[in-house]
Every structure is written in structure tokens, then in C-alpha cells.
Design an enzyme around this catalytic site. Structure first.
Site, PDB file in Angstrom:
ATOM      1  N   ALA A   1      30.548  -8.276 -12.137  1.00  0.00           N
ATOM      2  CA  ALA A   1      29.751  -8.968 -13.469  1.00  0.00           C
ATOM      3  C   ALA A   1      29.640  -7.546 -14.378  1.00  0.00           C
ATOM      4  O   ALA A   1      29.739  -6.431 -13.894  1.00  0.00           O
ATOM      5  CB  ALA A   1      28.281  -9.366 -13.160  1.00  0.00           C
TER       6      ALA A   1
ATOM      7  N   GLY B   1      30.922  -9.910  -8.774  1.00  0.00           N
ATOM      8  CA  GLY B   1      31.457 -11.057  -9.358  1.00  0.00           C
ATOM      9  C   GLY B   1      32.950 -11.452  -9.553  1.00  0.00           C
ATOM     10  O   GLY B   1      33.421 -12.615  -9.339  1.00  0.00           O
TER      11      GLY B   1
ATOM     12  N   GLU C   1      26.540  -5.885  -4.538  1.00  0.00           N
ATOM     13  CA  GLU C   1      25.254  -5.982  -5.380  1.00  0.00           C
ATOM     14  C   GLU C   1      24.110  -5.199  -4.833  1.00  0.00           C
ATOM     15  O   GLU C   1      23.329  -4.939  -5.605  1.00  0.00           O
ATOM     16  CB  GLU C   1      25.033  -7.537  -5.452  1.00  0.00           C
ATOM     17  CG  GLU C   1      25.939  -8.444  -6.535  1.00  0.00           C
ATOM     18  CD  GLU C   1      27.333  -8.632  -5.844  1.00  0.00           C
ATOM     19  OE1 GLU C   1      27.706  -8.236  -4.667  1.00  0.00           O
ATOM     20  OE2 GLU C   1      28.168  -9.501  -6.510  1.00  0.00           O
TER      21      GLU C   1
ATOM     22  N   GLU D   1      33.882 -12.791  -6.250  1.00  0.00           N
ATOM     23  CA  GLU D   1      33.280 -14.244  -6.443  1.00  0.00           C
ATOM     24  C   GLU D   1      34.369 -15.171  -7.271  1.00  0.00           C
ATOM     25  O   GLU D   1      34.420 -16.326  -6.621  1.00  0.00           O
ATOM     26  CB  GLU D   1      31.799 -14.150  -6.923  1.00  0.00           C
ATOM     27  CG  GLU D   1      30.996 -13.605  -5.965  1.00  0.00           C
ATOM     28  CD  GLU D   1      29.618 -13.566  -6.482  1.00  0.00           C
ATOM     29  OE1 GLU D   1      29.376 -12.900  -7.551  1.00  0.00           O
ATOM     30  OE2 GLU D   1      28.700 -13.998  -5.920  1.00  0.00           O
TER      31      GLU D   1
HETATM   32  N1  3HC Z   1      29.955  -3.405 -15.269  1.00  0.00           N
HETATM   33  C1  3HC Z   1      30.163  -2.603 -16.544  1.00  0.00           C
HETATM   34  N2  3HC Z   1      30.783  -1.426 -16.699  1.00  0.00           N
HETATM   35  C2  3HC Z   1      31.277  -0.924 -15.478  1.00  0.00           C
HETATM   36  C3  3HC Z   1      31.172  -1.801 -14.120  1.00  0.00           C
HETATM   37  C4  3HC Z   1      30.706  -2.966 -14.371  1.00  0.00           C
HETATM   38  N3  3HC Z   1      30.479  -3.871 -13.168  1.00  0.00           N
HETATM   39  N4  3HC Z   1      31.945  -1.117 -13.286  1.00  0.00           N
HETATM   40  C5  3HC Z   1      32.356   0.133 -13.911  1.00  0.00           C
HETATM   41  N5  3HC Z   1      31.724   0.150 -15.024  1.00  0.00           N
HETATM   42  C6  3HC Z   1      32.279   1.208 -16.111  1.00  0.00           C
HETATM   43  C7  3HC Z   1      31.774   2.578 -15.669  1.00  0.00           C
HETATM   44  O1  3HC Z   1      30.146   2.568 -16.181  1.00  0.00           O
HETATM   45  C8  3HC Z   1      32.516   3.577 -16.293  1.00  0.00           C
HETATM   46  O2  3HC Z   1      32.198   3.701 -17.473  1.00  0.00           O
HETATM   47  P1  3HC Z   1      32.192   5.028 -18.460  1.00  0.00           P
HETATM   48  O3  3HC Z   1      33.701   5.531 -18.390  1.00  0.00           O
HETATM   49  O4  3HC Z   1      31.825   4.669 -19.564  1.00  0.00           O
HETATM   50  O5  3HC Z   1      31.117   5.898 -17.518  1.00  0.00           O
HETATM   51  C9  3HC Z   1      33.816   2.988 -16.032  1.00  0.00           C
HETATM   52  O6  3HC Z   1      33.566   1.510 -16.043  1.00  0.00           O
HETATM   53  C10 3HC Z   1      34.605   3.297 -14.871  1.00  0.00           C
HETATM   54  O7  3HC Z   1      33.759   3.398 -13.714  1.00  0.00           O
HETATM   55  P2  3HC Z   1      33.874   4.511 -12.608  1.00  0.00           P
HETATM   56  O8  3HC Z   1      33.642   5.852 -13.300  1.00  0.00           O
HETATM   57  O9  3HC Z   1      32.892   4.219 -11.555  1.00  0.00           O
HETATM   58  O10 3HC Z   1      35.272   4.363 -12.167  1.00  0.00           O
HETATM   59  P3  3HC Z   1      35.928   4.278 -10.698  1.00  0.00           P
HETATM   60  O11 3HC Z   1      37.290   4.162 -10.728  1.00  0.00           O
HETATM   61  O12 3HC Z   1      35.335   5.564 -10.022  1.00  0.00           O
HETATM   62  O13 3HC Z   1      35.349   3.222  -9.872  1.00  0.00           O
HETATM   63  C11 3HC Z   1      34.660   0.882  -9.620  1.00  0.00           C
HETATM   64  C12 3HC Z   1      35.467   1.789 -10.281  1.00  0.00           C
HETATM   65  C13 3HC Z   1      35.054   1.006  -8.064  1.00  0.00           C
HETATM   66  C14 3HC Z   1      34.852  -0.530  -9.934  1.00  0.00           C
HETATM   67  C15 3HC Z   1      33.216   1.503  -9.744  1.00  0.00           C
HETATM   68  O14 3HC Z   1      33.086   1.595 -11.116  1.00  0.00           O
HETATM   69  C16 3HC Z   1      32.112   0.462  -9.302  1.00  0.00           C
HETATM   70  O15 3HC Z   1      31.794   0.462  -8.297  1.00  0.00           O
HETATM   71  N6  3HC Z   1      31.513  -0.559 -10.351  1.00  0.00           N
HETATM   72  C17 3HC Z   1      30.610  -1.190  -9.921  1.00  0.00           C
HETATM   73  C18 3HC Z   1      31.048  -2.732  -9.361  1.00  0.00           C
HETATM   74  C19 3HC Z   1      29.801  -3.448  -8.922  1.00  0.00           C
HETATM   75  O16 3HC Z   1      28.673  -3.121  -8.682  1.00  0.00           O
HETATM   76  N7  3HC Z   1      30.053  -4.843  -9.270  1.00  0.00           N
HETATM   77  C20 3HC Z   1      29.126  -5.810  -9.027  1.00  0.00           C
HETATM   78  C21 3HC Z   1      28.258  -5.896 -10.313  1.00  0.00           C
HETATM   79  S1  3HC Z   1      26.941  -7.105  -9.850  1.00  0.00           S
HETATM   80  C22 3HC Z   1      27.577  -8.557 -10.062  1.00  0.00           C
HETATM   81  O17 3HC Z   1      28.986  -8.626  -9.980  1.00  0.00           O
HETATM   82  C23 3HC Z   1      26.803  -9.490  -9.868  1.00  0.00           C
HETATM   83  C24 3HC Z   1      27.479 -11.058  -9.579  1.00  0.00           C
HETATM   84  O18 3HC Z   1      27.454 -11.412  -8.221  1.00  0.00           O
HETATM   85  C25 3HC Z   1      26.973 -12.127 -10.248  1.00  0.00           C
END
Ligand code: 3HC
Length: 692
Positions: A66, A105, A128, A108
Site C-alpha cells: 500500500a 498489499g 505490515e 495481496e
Molecule cells: N509506500 C510509499 N512509499 C514507499 C513505500 C510504500 N509502501 N515503500 C517504499 N517507499 C518509498 C521510500 O520511502 C523511499 O522513498 P524516498 O526515496 O523518497 O526516501 C523509496 O520508496 C525507496 O524505498 P527504499 O529506500 O526503502 O528502497 P529499497 O530498495 O531499500 O527498499 C522496499 C524497497 C523493500 C520496497 C522497502 O522500501 C520497503 O520495505 N517498503 C515498505 C514495504 C511495506 O511495508 N509494504 C507494506 C505496506 S502496508 C500494506 O501494504 C497494507 C496492506 O496490507 C493493505
């Protein structure tokens, strides 16, 4: 190829439609991406020439979750659950083609497709929990249907990703594509599904992995037991267990409905807000205001470490782990041998736990060159001084190093308190000098305070900032001041802790307030662990403080079996009535009246002066942003991530409340509590540190 919207394209090849999402950096599920998916699948459905659809992403990854930046803001349609329903109920098979990280997401979405294909390097996961959430779009309901509740609990409670090969073995991914040929292989796979008249398999309808778990509450009890310690204080994890249990016990639609309700409740919780704040804070910390991509970094091919003590050894391990050779220098053979033996022992312990092979231990040790010859420091690109905290000694070392290190080498000090500019002034190249403050144990703690001296060049700073993630650290750039960010704030807490025990609180009461708050240990347990005799000497000791009295009595901390606490052979702490009597007598001697002190007062007096000091640090520009201070405390001192760091915590308490309490304590106890001007200003404006 036609554009569906600004982030989604549609193309038809043969009988297969390809919906490509292109929303850098990580194709997060923003409104536009959700819309692109929905419209893409609908377009394919309406297209008589199309018999199957592939969902594919451009750039470095499949959808990584998400869009976290949208959380807490009003959401616009289409909503994710509706998009997923649309995919799952499509009349033509949908194939999700995975590369990079299909997380949250994003995973998912893949689980609602009828089939999944992935390149071997792809990773799937439901992270999450790390954001104080549970999966909110069917993850807790669909994953158990594919892998059974035990494995699903492992994935959801750890938040750790798993690789495509594992996913394939588990039946989560149906086919593996060739690396670099995902699009073509996904198209061929879809064509085969069409030819085979493959059914529209829906994960939601599967039951074979759930049926054996029905009526077995012990599965969930075991997960609860296994995670209780790790998640002490966290809210989301029990909901995750409950939701997976619902997958087993309830019909799919009911389970999904309950999952969504729990997800929405957690989304609004302070804990999840705090954890999302930390996610972005960690990434913001890497950004330094006046250093853009135009600043060239220097190559770091080898490192020198001066001092093979606990810190020097731990620091060296970071580089050895990252494949960077290290020359470690000591003045005496015995100290050098001891230091090297400890490094080896640490690696061997890791190997015994099965987290490293013996070959890896040897490979790391082979990168280490121990020497008594200071001249060996002529070679490395970066030299880190890690001797004990003494300004004269450090000045002397830097003077000598200046004559040995090669031109352009970076010279760093691991001082935790001292003036980096004064150290740099001992060299003819202060622009090459900065602080690299590691936290003990240096091979474990993720924080690196990067201390920018007055004359540190941008290129040197940029190099060390870029080096931090290479050695697994989160680098936070800080300015020169006594104790920098972390220890400067810690000093506030330590001072109040010392006063509180004289006023009537016991060491164990003070410590418990902080461990209940979520910290791993309180100030007195920490002092006992570090050793009360650090910086103490028998010759100068005059029974002038509680610490001096304890040291004189031989109570020098855990290592002597006694300090503020008594310790048994397993180093379990027990409150010491003897120490409490010493404290009472000392207070009486000093004329300090003792009283009952509430836990609330203890918490406020330990934490609010830290926040106040943090505000001063910001005023003085010693930290770039409040969230950097939060990162320092979370990564370096074990501040509970679900409270978002001290500055974020202040925002949740309300800055006016913090200010009012500081003023009340100032009236009672004096200027240790004098509020910072920035705190006064923000409180008056109704502002917050996060928004400042
Ligand atoms: N939403 C918005 N921005 C995101 C994001 C997300 N889910 N994931 C990463 N970004 C952004 C980061 O803030 C960063 O922004 P910046 O360059 O402005 O600082 C950019 O994308 C690149 O991210 P990283 O520097 O972390 O890059 P990496 O290559 O090291 O890692 C990644 C990539 C593994 C995808 C890591 O960013 C990550 O773990 N992201 C979070 C993933 C996550 O938690 N997803 C679940 C979200 S909750 C959800 O999905 C709810 C659902 O169940 C309904």
C-alpha cells in the site's frame, strides 16, 4: 500499447493482455495504481480478443505494498478490497508476474490473481507488522489457505520476506520464470493456461491446508507464547494471530471483514503512526541538506582501526562482514591478541548458532590484519580511532596519524563525547576528519552518529553517509557538541535518575518505569552492565557519590556480582536492600528529604528533560530534523519503536503538556528543567516537532 492512466499501460500480445504498472520508485498502491489495475482488468475482460491477463510492473519491483504516504489521509476510490474483488472475480485468468519485492498489499494483489509466476530473485512477504499493522487486504485469510496457518503465522509475525524458490516450493508461486525474462515467460505461461483451458482458481476457495488445523487452538497458543517476549508492548501481533485463526474458523467473507476492521483500527492507532513515522524517519536520515548527488564520494577499499578493545573490535567486524579488509592496530601484543581472539570467538558463536558457516568465519578472519605497527595505517582509505575516551591521547594519535595516513584518506574518531574539531585541529587536513560514533555492541547496534566537524569536507561526509548502509548501519549526521545527540540527551536522563533515588525512589522502581515504557533496561541496570568503575579510580574516590561508595565497596556492576543490584550466577538482578540503605543514609547526610515518588513523576522527569534537550539540539542545528533524533534513540538506545522516538512521543503527549510539566518541575527543582525556546514557541503555536 495504450495508456490506461498516468501509471498504467495496456497492451495485447496474441491472446494475452498485459497490464503494466509504472509508478516509481516501488509501484506502491496509490489511488492511481489501484485505478490502473481495476481499469486494466476490466478492459481485458471487455476485449473479445483477450483470453488471459498478465499483471506486470515496470522498474525495480512488483508492487511493494500500500502507499504508506496515503495512510491517515482521506482515501479515494477505488478502494483496494474492491480492486482485489475485481481481479479475483475476473472471467478470464489473471496471472501476476513478480519481480523485486511483492510486499504487503502488493503480495495481496498477487494472491487474488488466479496464477503467479516469479523470477527466482523475487521476494514475497507481508511486512505490515513492522508498521504496527496486520495485512489489510486478505493477506491473513489467503496466505493460510495456501501454506497452512503455522507457516502463515511465521510470515506475518516476522514480517520477513521469503524468496521465490521457497514460494514455489510452498505452492504460493505456480511457476518460476527465467531471470530477466519475466514478461516473455509470463506471456508464454498465460498462453499455456489458455491452451490448457486452465480453471479460474481462487485462493479463497481452497481449504486443504485449513481443514487439518480446525479445532486446534494450540496452534495459536504456541504462536502467542513464541512471540510474547519479542512483541512486549506491541498491539498488532495479537490481532494478527486472531485474524489467522479467523481464517481457519470462519467463512472467508467473514474473516476478510474482520481482518479489515482490525486493520482499520490499527491504522488509526498511535503505535502504527509511530512505526510509520520511523519508517520514513530512517529514510530521511540518509538525506543531508547541502549534499546532493553532485558531491563525489571517495572509494573505501580498506579500513584501519586504532584500538582492539571492545569498541575497536566491534567496529572492525562491521567492515569484515561487508567484505572490506581491516588493519587493526594496538600498542601491546597482548591487547592485540586478546582483541583478535574476541572477534574470532564472536564469529564462532554465530557459527555455532547456525547463522554462519565455519568457512565464512575463516573468510572474515582472513580479511583482518592485526599489527603493532602504526605505519601500516599508511594504506587504508579510512582510519577509525577507537581508543578510550581521553582527549590528550586522541589528540596525540591524530597528530601522529596525520604524518602516516595517505593523502585523501578519511580520518575518523569514535569519540562519544569529545570535541571533534579540537581533534581535527591536530592534523593539517581537518577537512578529512569527522566523527564516526558507533554504539556498543558496535557490530550489533544499527546506529552510526556521523559527526560533521566545522571543517569536514562535503565529499568526506557524503562518503561516510554512503558507507553506513554498506556496513548495515543507519547513519545520522550530527553536529559537534558534548555527547552529540544521543549521549547529550542521555546525560539529562541519567542526572534525573540519580536525583530521583536520593529523593526516595529506588533504583528498581526507576528502572521498572522505563522498562514498562518499553525500553530494554533502565539507567541503573545499564550502569551495572557497563560497569560502575568506568572512569572511577580508587585513588581519587572520596565517597562523594553513590557510585563512588558502591565502587569502594567492590560493587562495580554485573561483572563483580553486585552493583546497584545483587546478581546471581546467571546474572539475574535482584533489588538490593543494602544499596537502598546506602542511598537512604547518603540522602540523610546531604539533608535530602525522601518521599514516595509516583511512577508518573519518574517517567516525566526522566523523559521530558531529554525532549527538552532534543529541542535545544534542534535550535542549535546539531541535528537536521526532529526525526533524526528519533532514529538515534530507536537505533542506538532501544527506545520502543511503537513510541516513535522521544520527539515523536512528545508530539503524541502534546507539546503544551510537556512544556507545562517542565515549568512545574522548574518551579520545584530549578533550572535543570528550564524549557527550550523552541519548545516554548512550538507549544504556543500549537505546533509539533514532526511538522516543524
Ligand atoms: N509506500 C510509499 N512509499 C514507499 C513505500 C510504500 N509502501 N515503500 C517504499 N517507499 C518509498 C521510500 O520511502 C523511499 O522513498 P524516498 O526515496 O523518497 O526516501 C523509496 O520508496 C525507496 O524505498 P527504499 O529506500 O526503502 O528502497 P529499497 O530498495 O531499500 O527498499 C522496499 C524497497 C523493500 C520496497 C522497502 O522500501 C520497503 O520495505 N517498503 C515498505 C514495504 C511495506 O511495508 N509494504 C507494506 C505496506 S502496508 C500494506 O501494504 C497494507 C496492506 O496490507 C493493505
Amino acid at each position: 500499447m495504450t495508456a490506461i492512466n498516468p501509471v498504467a499501460d495496456y497492451a495485447v500480445e496474441g491472446e494475452v493482455a498485459v497490464v503494466t504498472i509504472n509508478s516509481p520508485p516501488v509501484n506502491a498502491l496509490s489511488q492511481a495504481v489501484r485505478e490502473g489495475l481495476k481499469l486494466g482488468v476490466e478492459k481485458a475482460e471487455a476485449d473479445p480478443a483477450v483470453k488471459a491477463t498478465v499483471i506486470h510492473c515496470a522498474g525495480r519491483t512488483f508492487i511493494a505494498g500500500a502507499d504508506i504516504t496515503e495512510f491517515g489521509k482521506p482515501h479515494a476510490a477505488p478502494f483496494l478490497p474492491d480492486v482485489l474483488d475485481r481481479i479475483e472475480n475476473a472471467k478470464k485468468p489473471v496471472v501476476a508476474a513478480l519481480h523485486g519485492t511483492a510486499l504487503g498489499g502488493g503480495f495481496e494483489v498477487a494472491l487474488t490473481a488466479h496464477y503467479r509466476i516469479a523470477v527466482p530473485s523475487a521476494k514475497c512477504g507481508l511486512p505490515e507488522i513492522k508498521l504496527g499493522l496486520i495485512p489489510g487486504a486478505g493477506g491473513t485469510q489467503r496466505l493460510p489457505r495456501l501454506v497452512g496457518p503455522e507457516k502463515a503465522l511465521d510470515v506475518i509475525l516476522s514480517g520477513a520476506p521469503f524468496g521465490a524458490r521457497e514460494a514455489h516450493q510452498w505452492g504460493v508461486v505456480d511457476a518460476l520464470a527465467e531471470e530477466g525474462k519475466l514478461r516473455e515467460d509470463a506471456l508464454a505461461y498465460a498462453a499455456r493456461l489458455i491452451a490448457d483451458k486452465a480453471p479460474l482458481t481462487k485462493v479463497r476457495d481452497r481449504d486443504e491446508k485449513l481443514a487439518p488445523a480446525r479445532g486446534k487452538p494450540e496452534i495459536f497458543e504456541a504462536a502467542r507464547k513464541a512471540n510474547a517476549r519479542r512483541y512486549r508492548g506491541f498491539e498488532a501481533w495479537e490481532k494478527a494471530i486472531e485474524s489467522v485463526r479467523n481464517a481457519v474458523e470462519l467463512p472467508f467473507d467473514e474473516g476478510v471483514k474482520k481482518e479489515r476492521e482490525m486493520f482499520m483500527a490499527l491504522l488509526g492507532s498511535t503505535q502504527s503512526k509511530a512505526q510509520r513515522h520511523v519508517f520514513f524517519a530512517e529514510r530521511a536520515a540518509a538525506k543531508i541538506a547541502d549534499i546532493g548527488p553532485d558531491i563525489a564520494t571517495k572509494p573505501i577499499r580498506s579500513v584501519g582501526v586504532i584500538g582492539a578493545g571492545t569498541m575497536g573490535g566491534g567496529i572492525a567486524m562491521n567492515f569484515l562482514n561487508a567484505g572490506i579488509p581491516v588493519t587493526i592496530v594496538e600498542t601491546a601484543k597482548e591487547a592485540l591478541d586478546r582483541g583478535v581472539a574476541i572477534i574470532r570467538r564472536n564469529y564462532e558463536t554465530t557459527a555455532k548458532k547456525g547463522r554462519m558457516t565455519m568457512a565464512e568465519v575463516e573468510a572474515r578472519m582472513a580479511r583482518l590484519t592485526p599489527t603493532l605497527d602504526f605505519a601500516a595505517l599508511a594504506e587504508p582509505d579510512l582510519v577509525i580511532e577507537a581508543v578510550y575516551e581521553n582527549m590528550d591521547l586522541k589528540k596525540q594519535i591524530f597528530g601522529k596519524l596525520d604524518g602516516i595516513a595517505r593523502p585523501g584518506a578519511i580520518l575518523a574518531t569514535n569519540t562519544s563525547y569529545l570535541d571533534v574539531d579540537a581533534i581535527a585541529a591536530q592534523t593539517k587536513r581537518p577537512e578529512d576528519v569527522l566523527g564516526m560514533h558507533f554504539f556498543s555492541p558496535a557490530n550489533v547496534m544499527r546506529l552510526l552518529e556521523i559527526v560533521r566537524g566545522e571543517k569536514t569536507s562535503k565529499s568526506v561526509l557524503a562518503t561516510v553517509a554512503a558507507l553506513a548502509p554498506r556496513i548495515g548501519k543507519v547513519g545520522v549526521t550530527v553536529g559537534v557538541c558534548y555527547g552529540f545527540v544521543g549521549n547529550r540527551m542521555l546525560a539529562e536522563r541519567q542526572r534525573e535518575a540519580g536525583k530521583l533515588i536520593l529523593e526516595g525512589a529506588t533504583p528498581s522502581q526507576v528502572d521498572k518505569v522505563l522498562t514498562d515504557f518499553g525500553l530494554p533496561m533502565g539507567p541503573f541496570a545499564m550502569s551495572d552492565l557497563a560497569g560502575l568503575d568506568i572512569g572511577w579510580s580508587a585513588e581519587t574516590s572520596k565517597r562523594a557519590t553513590i557510585r563512588e561508595i558502591l565502587c569502594e565497596e567492590g560493587r562495580r556492576g554485573q561483572k563483580t556480582g553486585a552493583g546497584f543490584y545483587d546478581y546471581d550466577a546467571e546474572r539475574n538482578a535482584k533489588a538490593s536492600p543494602h544499596v537502598e540503605a546506602i542511598i537512604r543514609a547518603f540522602a540523610a547526610e546531604k539533608g535530602i528529604a525522601q518521599r514516595e515518588i509516583s511512577d508518573q513523576e519518574i517517567l516525566e522527569r526522566l523523559v521530558y528533560p531529554m525532549i527538552n534537550e532534543g529541542a535545544k539540539i534542534l535550535e542549535e542545528g546539531k541535528a537536521q530534523r526532529a526525526s533524526d533524533i528519533d532514529v538515534v534513540w530507536i537505533m542506538g538506545y532501544g527506545w520502543p519503536v511503537y513510541r516513535g522516538g522521544p520527539m515523536f512521543y512528545a508530539d503524541t503527549v502534546g507539546l503544551k503538556t510537556v512544556l507545562d510539566r517542565l515549568k512545574a518541575y522548574q518551579a520545584q527543582f530549578g533550572d535543570d528543567f528550564r524549557p527550550a525556546a523552541l519548545l516554548e514557541k512550538l507549544a504556543a503555536e500549537g505546533g509539533s516537532f514532526s511538522k516543524a
